[in-house]
Design a protein around this motif. Structure first.
Motif, PDB file in Angstrom:
ATOM      1  N   GLU A  14      27.673  13.201  25.951  1.00 56.23           N
ATOM      2  CA  GLU A  14      28.944  13.865  25.709  1.00 56.23           C
ATOM      3  C   GLU A  14      29.278  14.707  26.930  1.00 56.23           C
ATOM      4  O   GLU A  14      28.443  15.482  27.412  1.00 56.23           O
ATOM      5  CB  GLU A  14      28.903  14.745  24.465  1.00 56.23           C
ATOM      6  CG  GLU A  14      30.221  15.474  24.196  1.00 56.23           C
ATOM      7  CD  GLU A  14      30.194  16.311  22.928  1.00 56.23           C
ATOM      8  OE1 GLU A  14      29.918  15.719  21.867  1.00 56.23           O
ATOM      9  OE2 GLU A  14      30.427  17.532  23.013  1.00 56.23           O
ATOM     10  N   LEU A  15      30.487  14.525  27.454  1.00 56.55           N
ATOM     11  CA  LEU A  15      31.012  15.327  28.550  1.00 56.55           C
ATOM     12  C   LEU A  15      32.207  16.108  28.022  1.00 56.55           C
ATOM     13  O   LEU A  15      33.062  15.547  27.323  1.00 56.55           O
ATOM     14  CB  LEU A  15      31.459  14.447  29.722  1.00 56.55           C
ATOM     15  CG  LEU A  15      30.422  13.504  30.336  1.00 56.55           C
ATOM     16  CD1 LEU A  15      31.083  12.575  31.342  1.00 56.55           C
ATOM     17  CD2 LEU A  15      29.302  14.301  30.999  1.00 56.55           C
ATOM     18  N   ARG A  16      32.294  17.390  28.374  1.00 54.61           N
ATOM     19  CA  ARG A  16      33.407  18.203  27.904  1.00 54.61           C
ATOM     20  C   ARG A  16      33.817  19.180  29.018  1.00 54.61           C
ATOM     21  O   ARG A  16      32.960  19.772  29.682  1.00 54.61           O
ATOM     22  CB  ARG A  16      33.005  18.986  26.653  1.00 54.61           C
ATOM     23  CG  ARG A  16      34.141  19.799  26.026  1.00 54.61           C
ATOM     24  CD  ARG A  16      33.582  20.734  24.952  1.00 54.61           C
ATOM     25  NE  ARG A  16      33.014  20.002  23.847  1.00 54.61           N
ATOM     26  CZ  ARG A  16      33.684  19.695  22.737  1.00 54.61           C
ATOM     27  NH1 ARG A  16      34.962  20.041  22.612  1.00 54.61           N
ATOM     28  NH2 ARG A  16      33.091  19.045  21.762  1.00 54.61           N
ATOM     29  N   ARG A  17      35.139  19.338  29.176  1.00 52.47           N
ATOM     30  CA  ARG A  17      35.628  20.331  30.116  1.00 52.47           C
ATOM     31  C   ARG A  17      36.925  20.933  29.575  1.00 52.47           C
ATOM     32  O   ARG A  17      37.843  20.206  29.197  1.00 52.47           O
ATOM     33  CB  ARG A  17      35.869  19.729  31.508  1.00 52.47           C
ATOM     34  CG  ARG A  17      35.982  20.791  32.602  1.00 52.47           C
ATOM     35  CD  ARG A  17      36.052  20.218  34.000  1.00 52.47           C
ATOM     36  NE  ARG A  17      35.933  21.304  34.971  1.00 52.47           N
ATOM     37  CZ  ARG A  17      36.180  21.195  36.276  1.00 52.47           C
ATOM     38  NH1 ARG A  17      36.540  20.005  36.779  1.00 52.47           N
ATOM     39  NH2 ARG A  17      36.060  22.225  37.086  1.00 52.47           N
ATOM     40  N   ASP A  18      36.961  22.264  29.532  1.00 54.53           N
ATOM     41  CA  ASP A  18      38.133  22.986  29.060  1.00 54.53           C
ATOM     42  C   ASP A  18      38.860  23.552  30.262  1.00 54.53           C
ATOM     43  O   ASP A  18      38.323  24.394  30.987  1.00 54.53           O
ATOM     44  CB  ASP A  18      37.725  24.133  28.126  1.00 54.53           C
ATOM     45  CG  ASP A  18      36.998  23.649  26.882  1.00 54.53           C
ATOM     46  OD1 ASP A  18      36.938  22.420  26.682  1.00 54.53           O
ATOM     47  OD2 ASP A  18      36.515  24.500  26.120  1.00 54.53           O
ATOM     48  N   GLY A  19      40.088  23.080  30.480  1.00 59.72           N
ATOM     49  CA  GLY A  19      40.864  23.513  31.628  1.00 59.72           C
ATOM     50  C   GLY A  19      42.031  24.398  31.253  1.00 59.72           C
ATOM     51  O   GLY A  19      41.971  25.148  30.276  1.00 59.72           O
ATOM     52  N   ARG A  20      43.089  24.283  32.011  1.00 59.19           N
ATOM     53  CA  ARG A  20      44.281  25.097  31.806  1.00 59.19           C
ATOM     54  C   ARG A  20      45.143  24.470  30.715  1.00 59.19           C
ATOM     55  O   ARG A  20      45.824  23.481  30.942  1.00 59.19           O
ATOM     56  CB  ARG A  20      45.071  25.207  33.117  1.00 59.19           C
ATOM     57  CG  ARG A  20      46.214  26.199  33.092  1.00 59.19           C
ATOM     58  CD  ARG A  20      46.966  26.223  34.417  1.00 59.19           C
ATOM     59  NE  ARG A  20      47.637  24.948  34.668  1.00 59.19           N
ATOM     60  CZ  ARG A  20      47.278  24.088  35.606  1.00 59.19           C
ATOM     61  NH1 ARG A  20      46.244  24.355  36.383  1.00 59.19           N
ATOM     62  NH2 ARG A  20      47.944  22.960  35.780  1.00 59.19           N
ATOM     63  N   ASN A  21      45.104  25.034  29.505  1.00 56.88           N
ATOM     64  CA  ASN A  21      45.909  24.577  28.369  1.00 56.88           C
ATOM     65  C   ASN A  21      45.536  23.180  27.871  1.00 56.88           C
ATOM     66  O   ASN A  21      46.305  22.578  27.116  1.00 56.88           O
ATOM     67  CB  ASN A  21      47.411  24.598  28.708  1.00 56.88           C
ATOM     68  CG  ASN A  21      47.871  25.978  29.138  1.00 56.88           C
ATOM     69  OD1 ASN A  21      47.464  26.980  28.559  1.00 56.88           O
ATOM     70  ND2 ASN A  21      48.709  26.033  30.164  1.00 56.88           N
ATOM     71  N   ILE A  22      44.388  22.672  28.295  1.00 59.76           N
ATOM     72  CA  ILE A  22      43.975  21.350  27.841  1.00 59.76           C
ATOM     73  C   ILE A  22      42.449  21.258  27.839  1.00 59.76           C
ATOM     74  O   ILE A  22      41.770  21.905  28.650  1.00 59.76           O
ATOM     75  CB  ILE A  22      44.576  20.240  28.730  1.00 59.76           C
ATOM     76  CG1 ILE A  22      44.293  18.854  28.141  1.00 59.76           C
ATOM     77  CG2 ILE A  22      44.049  20.338  30.167  1.00 59.76           C
ATOM     78  CD1 ILE A  22      45.029  17.729  28.832  1.00 59.76           C
ATOM     79  N   LYS A  23      41.926  20.483  26.898  1.00 63.66           N
ATOM     80  CA  LYS A  23      40.496  20.206  26.828  1.00 63.66           C
ATOM     81  C   LYS A  23      40.323  18.692  26.775  1.00 63.66           C
ATOM     82  O   LYS A  23      41.109  17.989  26.146  1.00 63.66           O
ATOM     83  CB  LYS A  23      39.883  20.847  25.589  1.00 63.66           C
ATOM     84  CG  LYS A  23      40.068  22.351  25.500  1.00 63.66           C
ATOM     85  CD  LYS A  23      39.574  22.890  24.175  1.00 63.66           C
ATOM     86  CE  LYS A  23      39.837  24.393  24.058  1.00 63.66           C
ATOM     87  NZ  LYS A  23      39.410  24.931  22.740  1.00 63.66           N
ATOM     88  N   MET A  24      39.277  18.204  27.417  1.00 67.39           N
ATOM     89  CA  MET A  24      38.979  16.774  27.383  1.00 67.39           C
ATOM     90  C   MET A  24      37.510  16.574  27.033  1.00 67.39           C
ATOM     91  O   MET A  24      36.642  17.345  27.462  1.00 67.39           O
ATOM     92  CB  MET A  24      39.279  16.116  28.728  1.00 67.39           C
ATOM     93  CG  MET A  24      40.756  16.020  29.073  1.00 67.39           C
ATOM     94  SD  MET A  24      41.672  14.844  28.041  1.00 67.39           S
ATOM     95  CE  MET A  24      40.910  13.285  28.530  1.00 67.39           C
ATOM     96  N   LYS A  25      37.266  15.512  26.263  1.00 68.34           N
ATOM     97  CA  LYS A  25      35.893  15.177  25.871  1.00 68.34           C
ATOM     98  C   LYS A  25      35.697  13.677  25.984  1.00 68.34           C
ATOM     99  O   LYS A  25      36.579  12.895  25.633  1.00 68.34           O
ATOM    100  CB  LYS A  25      35.638  15.639  24.435  1.00 68.34           C
ATOM    101  CG  LYS A  25      34.225  15.338  23.928  1.00 68.34           C
ATOM    102  CD  LYS A  25      33.955  16.027  22.593  1.00 68.34           C
ATOM    103  CE  LYS A  25      34.793  15.489  21.471  1.00 68.34           C
ATOM    104  NZ  LYS A  25      34.442  16.084  20.157  1.00 68.34           N
ATOM    105  N   ILE A  26      34.535  13.279  26.479  1.00 62.93           N
ATOM    106  CA  ILE A  26      34.126  11.872  26.524  1.00 62.93           C
ATOM    107  C   ILE A  26      32.803  11.753  25.789  1.00 62.93           C
ATOM    108  O   ILE A  26      31.870  12.530  26.031  1.00 62.93           O
ATOM    109  CB  ILE A  26      33.976  11.373  27.972  1.00 62.93           C
ATOM    110  CG1 ILE A  26      35.343  11.295  28.666  1.00 62.93           C
ATOM    111  CG2 ILE A  26      33.292  10.005  28.011  1.00 62.93           C
ATOM    112  CD1 ILE A  26      35.266  10.933  30.137  1.00 62.93           C
ATOM    113  N   GLN A  27      32.715  10.771  24.882  1.00 65.08           N
ATOM    114  CA  GLN A  27      31.473  10.456  24.191  1.00 65.08           C
ATOM    115  C   GLN A  27      31.173   8.975  24.385  1.00 65.08           C
ATOM    116  O   GLN A  27      32.091   8.153  24.376  1.00 65.08           O
ATOM    117  CB  GLN A  27      31.592  10.749  22.692  1.00 65.08           C
ATOM    118  CG  GLN A  27      31.788  12.212  22.341  1.00 65.08           C
ATOM    119  CD  GLN A  27      32.059  12.391  20.862  1.00 65.08           C
ATOM    120  OE1 GLN A  27      33.149  12.152  20.388  1.00 65.08           O
ATOM    121  NE2 GLN A  27      31.032  12.807  20.124  1.00 65.08           N
TER     122      GLN A  27
END
Length: 265
Positions: free
Chosen positions: A131-144
């Motif tokens: 699982e990869l996760r990154r919380d940026g500016r007004n958006i979050k993305m996740k890859i599983q």
């Protein structure tokens, strides 16, 4: 005539050869184990959680995700995925015949190039999964994802603070094409050998389709995923609507038919 339609007839000839049929029975993930290689060369491979500070990730740089069965690269600023490839490693359910087989040139979410650059990168490695996760500016993305010879899940999930939608564009690798499966009447992707897969959207609308590309509008909290092998030809219903904390797969109570004879006992 479009290859998407014309391949319908071609696939009939391919799947009618019983000597190449794969037995049903699920994915082979034995030995699957992802490792993550950062742009500077640092590698994570042991089970556990890791945090990479934003200051250690150059904007637009790429991390390498490498498994026994599956390889791909991820842009740290957008979570666009490039060069999604089956390695051809030996496995009981191998679809490649031992040949390294790229499936997607790119899977790109249309977010600003620096949308994630303010956030740290979270990495979680477990047996056969990542699982990869990154919380940026007004958006979050996740890859599983899972590291399996076939049937391993892959999922990209956006979360936008203000809601709305994100456009995802999938471009197939050379030699891979979309076609209508004559047994399920659903759109698969694959090649003239045994490789077969299916895009797996949730809370998403397809806005464009040709032989080699699809474009999807994904509601925040939905996801764009994919399945391979037997999972791609099951007669299971579409994913349920899920705008928050979506799972890569919905539970099936009982059994589902596998209509494609390549994966029928």
């Amino acid at each position: 005539m479009s290859a998407l339609v014309g391949a319908f007839t071609a696939i009939l000839a391919i799947v009618s050869v019983p000597s190449t049929a794969h037995a049903a029975g699920g994915a082979t993930c034995e030995g699957g184990n992802f490792r993550v290689i950062l742009p500077g060369g640092q590698t994570f491979s042991a089970r556990g959680g890791y945090k990479v500070k934003a200051s250690n990730l150059a904007n637009g740089s790429v991390i390498q995700v490498r498994g026994k069965y599956i390889d791909y690269d991820v842009n740290v600023s957008t979570f666009a995925v490039y060069n999604y490839t089956l390695t051809g490693a030996a496995g009981a359910d191998d679809m490649t015949g031992g040949v390294r087989t790229p499936l997607f040139t790119s899977k790109e979410p249309a977010i600003a190039n620096n949308a994630l650059d303010s956030g740290d990168l979270d990495i979680r490695l477990d047996t056969q999964s990542i699982e990869l996760r990154r919380d940026g500016r007004n958006i979050k993305m996740k890859i599983q994802a899972k590291d399996c010879s076939q049937g391993g899940i892959f999922q990209m999930e956006p979360e936008i603070d203000a809601g709305g939608t994100i456009v995802f564009t999938h471009v197939l690798a050379p030699g891979i094409y979309y076609y209508v499966n004559p047994y399920t009447l659903k759109v698969n992707f694959g090649n003239s050998a045994m490789v077969v897969g299916k895009d797996s959207p949730q809370v998403a609308t397809k806005t464009y389709q040709d032989d080699f590309k699809t474009v999807w509008s994904v509601t925040a909290g939905g996801r764009m995923g994919g399945v391979l092998g037997e999972d791609a030809v099951e007669s299971s219903p579409s994913a349920t609507s899920c705008p928050q904390d979506c799972q890569a797969q919905n539970q099936i109570h009982g059994s589902v038919d596998v209509l494609d004879p390549r994966y029928d006992d």
